[in-house]
Design a protein around this motif. Structure first.
Motif, PDB file in Angstrom:
ATOM      1  N   ASP A 189      -8.047   4.624   4.777  1.00 15.16           N
ATOM      2  CA  ASP A 189      -6.617   4.345   4.695  1.00 15.16           C
ATOM      3  C   ASP A 189      -6.076   3.801   6.012  1.00 15.16           C
ATOM      4  O   ASP A 189      -5.164   2.968   6.019  1.00 15.16           O
ATOM      5  CB  ASP A 189      -5.859   5.599   4.272  1.00 15.16           C
ATOM      6  N   ARG A 210      -9.540  -0.342  -2.644  1.00 16.52           N
ATOM      7  CA  ARG A 210      -8.249  -0.369  -1.966  1.00 16.52           C
ATOM      8  C   ARG A 210      -7.778  -1.806  -1.731  1.00 16.52           C
ATOM      9  O   ARG A 210      -6.618  -2.138  -1.940  1.00 16.52           O
ATOM     10  CB  ARG A 210      -8.342   0.335  -0.614  1.00 16.52           C
ATOM     11  N   MET A 215       0.811  -1.210   0.000  1.00 14.02           N
ATOM     12  CA  MET A 215       0.000   0.000   0.000  1.00 14.02           C
ATOM     13  C   MET A 215       0.852   1.272   0.000  1.00 14.02           C
ATOM     14  O   MET A 215       0.940   1.973   1.014  1.00 14.02           O
ATOM     15  CB  MET A 215      -0.932   0.011   1.219  1.00 14.02           C
TER      16      MET A 215
END
Length: 283
Positions: free
Chosen positions: A137, A175, A110
């Protein structure tokens, strides 16, 4: 669009005064230099859940290309910088105290990029107005931490408990991408931990993920590569599979940005190995 402001609990009591002063000076110095950064870690967790806990450091998410600029700012203020792990983490030191500069995840999955810096809330952290990493996040950065000595599943459950109803679920699914099983595992545990709040996770999210799982179960053809993705969850607990059983390290697949050299350095820093060699365990 003007970012919203979070009414975050003060962590003054959880940080020693001298350390808090270092954090304040560093936050203001980076802000004045115009270098983008996002507060994460225990401070972000407090912002989004109200849970206060003592912390040994301050986590800042940065883009890798901004590290050298931060190093120059630190030098002007008499602080020392260190590229501790080139694939994901640097540090700023004031004596023994430090700030973590995080530009990737420890498994290389990431990288912090421009999309981290959209729609961020602002919060008052130790008296300084700063941008905080988005909940999505924070979730992604914690989801893959499943070491014997550290498991961030509790943090994820608390983030979901407070924020699930207002998450960007499409963005979160994007994500996780091919790692959707990790998200499904955390969401399943969330429903176990908070049975009365299972419906805080949208039904369509669970239906989609369970549909993917069901689709895999209907497929009789096994994946061709003999990969162990456990190394994306723990840098230590699946070394046996890589070193003794011949599995391909999941960190050496295109999913991760890590190189064999990165893995070697990261493995040597495992606390038990570092201590056995007379070194100091690292993050």
């Amino acid at each position: 669009m003007t970012p919203s402001t979070i009414l975050a609990p003060s962590l003054e009591d959880e940080v020693e005064p001298r350390v808090a002063d270092f954090y304040r000076r560093a936050l203001r110095a980076l802000d004045e230099a115009g270098i983008p950064f996002l507060v994460g870690g225990a401070f972000a967790q407090a912002c989004y859940t109200g849970i206060r806990r003592s912390t040994k450091d301050l986590d800042l998410f940065i883009r890798r290309e901004d590290y050298e600029r931060i190093a120059q700012v630190a030098l002007r203020h008499g602080w020392r910088t260190e590229m501790t792990f080139p694939h994901w983490l640097g540090k700023v030191y004031d004596g023994q105290e430090f700030i973590d500069l995080i530009f990737n995840s420890g498994n290389g999955l990431m990288p912090v990029d421009a999309r981290w810096f959209h729609g961020n809330c602002r919060a008052d952290v130790l008296g300084v107005s700063v941008c905080v990493a988005n909940v999505e996040d924070c979730l992604v950065s914690k989801a893959f931490i499943m070491e014997r000595e550290r498991y961030d599943g509790g943090d994820i459950a608390h983030l979901l408990q407070v924020n699930a109803l207002r998450l960007d679920w499409p963005g979160l699914l994007e994500r996780f991408g091919a790692h959707w099983r990790v998200l499904l595992a955390h969401l399943t545990l969330f429903g176990y931990i908070y049975p009365a709040e299972r419906d805080h996770v949208p039904g369509w999210v669970m239906t989609m993920l369970m549909g993917r799982l069901a689709g895999e179960l209907r497929t009789t053809e096994a994946p061709g590569d003999n990969v162990c993705a456990g190394t994306l969850l723990s840098r230590e607990q699946f070394l046996h599979d890589i070193e003794r059983l011949g599995y391909v390290d999941g960190r050496l697949t295109p999913a991760s940005t890590m190189t064999p050299e990165d893995i070697a350095v990261w493995t040597e820093a495992i606390p038990a190995r570092a201590e056995a060699q007379g070194g100091k365990p690292s993050d």
